[in-house]
Write a protein that holds these residues in place. Structure first.
Motif, PDB file in Angstrom:
ATOM      1  N   CYS A 228      -9.561   2.145   0.440  1.00 26.12           N
ATOM      2  CA  CYS A 228      -9.480   3.579   0.109  1.00 26.12           C
ATOM      3  C   CYS A 228      -9.114   4.425   1.334  1.00 26.12           C
ATOM      4  CB  CYS A 228     -10.816   4.074  -0.450  1.00 26.12           C
ATOM      5  SG  CYS A 228     -11.280   3.289  -1.989  1.00 26.12           S
ATOM      6  N   GLU A 229      -9.406   3.898   2.521  1.00 28.70           N
ATOM      7  CA  GLU A 229      -9.171   4.629   3.765  1.00 28.70           C
ATOM      8  C   GLU A 229      -8.284   3.796   4.683  1.00 28.70           C
ATOM      9  OE1 GLU A 229     -10.342   7.620   4.071  1.00 28.70           O
ATOM     10  OE2 GLU A 229     -11.734   7.608   2.370  1.00 28.70           O
TER      11      GLU A 229
ATOM     12  N   LEU B  74       0.829  -1.209   0.000  1.00 30.65           N
ATOM     13  CA  LEU B  74       0.000   0.000   0.000  1.00 30.65           C
ATOM     14  C   LEU B  74       0.862   1.256   0.000  1.00 30.65           C
ATOM     15  CD1 LEU B  74      -2.846  -1.136   2.391  1.00 30.65           C
ATOM     16  CD2 LEU B  74      -3.193  -0.205   0.097  1.00 30.65           C
TER      17      LEU B  74
ATOM     18  N   ASN C 257      -9.688   0.699   6.340  1.00 30.60           N
ATOM     19  CA  ASN C 257      -9.928  -0.512   5.540  1.00 30.60           C
ATOM     20  C   ASN C 257      -8.766  -1.505   5.638  1.00 30.60           C
ATOM     21  OD1 ASN C 257     -11.137   1.643   2.912  1.00 30.60           O
ATOM     22  ND2 ASN C 257     -12.334   0.702   4.545  1.00 30.60           N
TER      23      ASN C 257
ATOM     24  N   GLN D 100      -3.674   3.320  -1.450  1.00 37.98           N
ATOM     25  CA  GLN D 100      -4.970   2.806  -1.893  1.00 37.98           C
ATOM     26  C   GLN D 100      -4.767   1.632  -2.850  1.00 37.98           C
ATOM     27  OE1 GLN D 100      -7.057   6.137  -3.671  1.00 37.98           O
ATOM     28  NE2 GLN D 100      -7.976   6.674  -1.707  1.00 37.98           N
TER      29      GLN D 100
END
Length: 362
Positions: free
Chosen positions: A163-164, A138, A167, A144
């Motif tokens: 996306c965050e 990541l 997650n 992301q």
């Protein structure tokens, strides 16, 4: 045509779902018989084939008997165990070949093949086996990505969008800590697909690309022709052809592509390949003289491919779950072609049939 089948010969089909059913229907129309092999005794393909075998894909004795009863074997889904294909290949041609299965069954193998052997663009991807490797990957992809299991998973299964930061925690355990890949998020404008066929003699035919729209990760509608520039259509055809040739493929294959806007230019990136007839090619049934199912039968039988020309514009709509209850209304539509798959039980997310709505080709 060398080892081409003759009318009256038998095609063996691994898998008894709707795709196997529609392949068998096309074969029957051309004077060929079908023998369906599937462990599920309620397979809808059984209803339209002369012979059936209900046995596990790992049952060597049943596979051997099946292989000796047919002239060629094909399949309607790509998760056929590699060992199954190996056993069958000792007795009978398997088309598409086991190499295509091997490539498409593992997302890491597939992405590597597409970028290195087929010279096509794909989203950036990194092999991930542990939570620590995921977090490092990541960092490399800007925080992301889409985490996907390397094997299995379709219609949105076996993947997590990251996306965050929230997650990330426990993401690998949610996928069962299976070997995975992290793909970079592609800012695509739309998803298209193209159906490509390649014959035993190396002839390649491509159908027009379709614009695809999904609902809950399941294909809902395909619009043909796709609303893309002519040059993008040509690039899609060239990409699909390169993939089929690089795989030494025989049969029909679906190639899913992202359309990405890069300034004034439009780029294509391959999302994935499916080594079989494809849901987004169902529109060919009503809109083309030779459907994807007939084309697949021609290819695996060693017969000449038909033209992939299109006679109509078409919108294909999947009937998913309770959607199938609209079947009577579809019969009243003047330019709608209804196909039902003969599945006894309606379930949420289950593909029950489809409608092709035809209009005049402009």
């Amino acid at each position: 045509m060398g080892s081409a089948l003759r009318p009256g010969d038998t095609i063996g089909i691994l898998g008894g779902g709707q795709l196997g059913r529609m392949i068998a229907q096309a074969a029957s129309r051309m004077g060929l018989k079908c023998h369906i092999y599937c462990p599920d005794e309620n397979s809808p393909a059984f209803e339209v084939a002369g012979k059936k075998t209900i046995a596990a894909y790992e049952d060597e004795q049943a596979l051997t008997r099946f292989a000796k009863s047919v002239s060629v074997v094909t399949y309607e889904f790509e998760n056929v165990p590699g060992e199954t294909a190996r056993i069958l290949e000792q007795f009978v041609p398997v088309r598409p070949g086991p190499h295509a299965l091997k490539v498409s069954q593992d997302r890491l193998t597939e992405k590597t093949f597409l970028s290195e052997k087929a010279a096509t663009m794909v989203a950036p991807f990194i092999k991930v086996d542990t939570q620590a490797e995921l977090e490092a990957a990541l960092m490399e992809l800007g925080g992301q990505g889409v985490l996907k299991t390397r094997r299995f998973g379709y219609d949105g299964k076996g993947q997590i969008m990251i996306c965050e930061p929230e997650n990330i925690k426990g993401a690998m355990s949610k996928l069962g800590n299976q070997p995975s890949i992290l793909e970079g998020i592609v800012p695509f404008e739309k998803e298209i697909s193209i159906i490509v066929a390649r014959g035993v003699d190396g002839t390649v035919k491509c159908y027009d690309p379709a614009d695809n729209y999904h609902k809950n990760h399941i294909l809902k509608t395909s619009y043909v022709p796709a609303d893309i520039p002519a040059q993008t259509t040509q690039e899609a055809i060239e990409m699909a052809t390169r993939i089929a040739v690089a795989l030494d493929y025989v049969g029909v294959m679906g190639v899913e592509l992202f359309v990405v806007r890069n300034g004034e230019a439009t780029e294509l990136k391959v999302n994935e390949i499916a080594p079989r007839v494809h849901n987004s090619g169902h529109w060919t049934e009503g809109a083309c003289p030779v459907s994807q199912f007939e084309q697949h039968v021609r290819a695996v039988a060693g017969w000449p491919l038909g033209m992939a020309t299109r006679a109509h514009n078409v919108i294909m709509e999947n009937l998913i779950g309770d959607d199938v209850n609209s079947w009577e209304a579809a019969l009243l539509e003047p330019n709608a072609c209804l196909t039902l798959y003969g599945k006894a039980e309606i379930r949420e997310g289950r593909k029950m049939g489809h409608i092709n709505r035809l209009s005049t080709k402009l």
